[in-house]
Design a protein around this motif. Structure first.
Motif, PDB file in Angstrom:
ATOM      1  N   UNK A  66       0.637   5.373   4.733  1.00 47.83           N
ATOM      2  CA  UNK A  66       0.770   4.477   3.577  1.00 47.83           C
ATOM      3  C   UNK A  66       1.387   3.140   4.001  1.00 47.83           C
ATOM      4  N   UNK A  67       2.382   3.193   4.864  1.00 50.40           N
ATOM      5  CA  UNK A  67       3.041   1.955   5.326  1.00 50.40           C
ATOM      6  C   UNK A  67       2.042   1.082   6.097  1.00 50.40           C
ATOM      7  N   UNK A  68       1.266   1.698   6.994  1.00 51.75           N
ATOM      8  CA  UNK A  68       0.299   0.918   7.781  1.00 51.75           C
ATOM      9  C   UNK A  68      -0.815   0.364   6.893  1.00 51.75           C
ATOM     10  N   UNK A  69      -1.251   1.162   5.919  1.00 54.55           N
ATOM     11  CA  UNK A  69      -2.276   0.706   4.982  1.00 54.55           C
ATOM     12  C   UNK A  69      -1.770  -0.491   4.168  1.00 54.55           C
ATOM     13  N   UNK A  70      -0.561  -0.391   3.681  1.00 53.84           N
ATOM     14  CA  UNK A  70       0.023  -1.483   2.887  1.00 53.84           C
ATOM     15  C   UNK A  70       0.185  -2.736   3.750  1.00 53.84           C
ATOM     16  N   UNK A  71       0.624  -2.546   4.990  1.00 53.86           N
ATOM     17  CA  UNK A  71       0.793  -3.687   5.901  1.00 53.86           C
ATOM     18  C   UNK A  71      -0.546  -4.377   6.139  1.00 53.86           C
ATOM     19  N   UNK A  72      -1.591  -3.559   6.354  1.00 53.78           N
ATOM     20  CA  UNK A  72      -2.926  -4.135   6.582  1.00 53.78           C
ATOM     21  C   UNK A  72      -3.415  -4.904   5.351  1.00 53.78           C
ATOM     22  N   UNK A  73      -3.177  -4.335   4.156  1.00 54.19           N
ATOM     23  CA  UNK A  73      -3.591  -5.023   2.920  1.00 54.19           C
ATOM     24  C   UNK A  73      -2.895  -6.372   2.789  1.00 54.19           C
ATOM     25  N   UNK A  74      -1.589  -6.371   3.057  1.00 53.78           N
ATOM     26  CA  UNK A  74      -0.822  -7.622   2.921  1.00 53.78           C
ATOM     27  C   UNK A  74      -1.299  -8.662   3.940  1.00 53.78           C
ATOM     28  N   UNK A  75      -1.532  -8.207   5.158  1.00 52.58           N
ATOM     29  CA  UNK A  75      -2.015  -9.102   6.210  1.00 52.58           C
ATOM     30  C   UNK A  75      -3.381  -9.673   5.822  1.00 52.58           C
ATOM     31  N   UNK A  86     -16.054  -8.095   5.026  1.00 51.16           N
ATOM     32  CA  UNK A  86     -15.326  -7.504   6.158  1.00 51.16           C
ATOM     33  C   UNK A  86     -13.923  -7.075   5.769  1.00 51.16           C
ATOM     34  N   UNK A  87     -13.271  -7.896   4.948  1.00 53.29           N
ATOM     35  CA  UNK A  87     -11.914  -7.554   4.483  1.00 53.29           C
ATOM     36  C   UNK A  87     -11.980  -6.323   3.582  1.00 53.29           C
ATOM     37  N   UNK A  88     -13.004  -6.305   2.723  1.00 53.98           N
ATOM     38  CA  UNK A  88     -13.185  -5.142   1.840  1.00 53.98           C
ATOM     39  C   UNK A  88     -13.364  -3.860   2.643  1.00 53.98           C
ATOM     40  N   UNK A  89     -14.214  -3.938   3.690  1.00 55.39           N
ATOM     41  CA  UNK A  89     -14.456  -2.741   4.518  1.00 55.39           C
ATOM     42  C   UNK A  89     -13.185  -2.319   5.242  1.00 55.39           C
ATOM     43  N   UNK A  90     -12.431  -3.298   5.749  1.00 50.15           N
ATOM     44  CA  UNK A  90     -11.177  -2.971   6.458  1.00 50.15           C
ATOM     45  C   UNK A  90     -10.197  -2.282   5.520  1.00 50.15           C
ATOM     46  N   UNK A  91     -10.067  -2.826   4.290  1.00 46.24           N
ATOM     47  CA  UNK A  91      -9.141  -2.212   3.326  1.00 46.24           C
ATOM     48  C   UNK A  91      -9.606  -0.814   2.929  1.00 46.24           C
ATOM     49  N   UNK A  92     -10.930  -0.660   2.733  1.00 46.94           N
ATOM     50  CA  UNK A  92     -11.458   0.667   2.361  1.00 46.94           C
ATOM     51  C   UNK A  92     -11.174   1.689   3.465  1.00 46.94           C
TER      52      UNK A  92
END
Ligand SMILES: Nc1ncnc2c1ncn2[C@@H]1O[C@H](COP(=O)(O)OP(=O)(O)OP(=O)(O)O)[C@@H](O)[C@H]1O
Length: 122
Positions: A66-75, A86-92
């Protein structure tokens, strides 16, 4: 030579990240509440040492994902504020990573708690 002040500084930043995660992120709050419930259940069912080690490892894995997912979303939101496939796919995919860990944690929980809960309740 190890710079102890830098080590403590890194710990301070890391604890700030943990604090922000559980204070401001809705999904992380859900994972925190679920973990508290599982630990309470563990005390109630008097888990063995090995069972505790397995359950706590699962909790740690889910929190880390969850922490890494949240960090990726914020980045991603900073790097590309506008929508991009591409951002959508990365977040998914990052969210999928959390879901995979959560599904396995639920399976592990069922293996450890399932039989005992069934015996207690029925
Ligand atoms: N910049 C973007 N470009 C394309 N798709 C996006 C983008 N941001 C989010 N998405 C899509 O929306 C889903 C949810 O993203 P996210 O969890 O960041 O929520 P959000 O839609 O940005 O809203 P909020 O930040 O309020 O939760 C992503 O998994 C992705 O499918």
């Amino acid at each position: 030579m190890i710079n102890i002040r830098k080590v403590f500084r890194s710990f301070r930043f890391a604890f700030r990240g943990i604090f922000d995660l559980f204070l401001y992120e809705n999904n992380a709050k859900v994972h925190l509440v679920a973990a508290v419930a599982v630990v309470a259940l563990g005390f109630w069912l008097d888990l063995s040492t090995v069972e505790w080690a397995i359950i706590l490892s699962q909790i740690g894995l889910v929190w880390m994902a969850e922490a890494l997912n949240t960090a990726l979303e914020k980045l991603a939101d900073v790097v590309s504020p506008e929508r991009h496939p591409g951002i959508g796919a990365a977040k998914d995919m990052a969210a999928g990573g959390v879901l995979m860990v959560v599904i396995m944690a639920v399976v592990v929980g069922l293996i450890i708690f399932g039989g005992r809960l069934y015996a207690l309740l029925f």
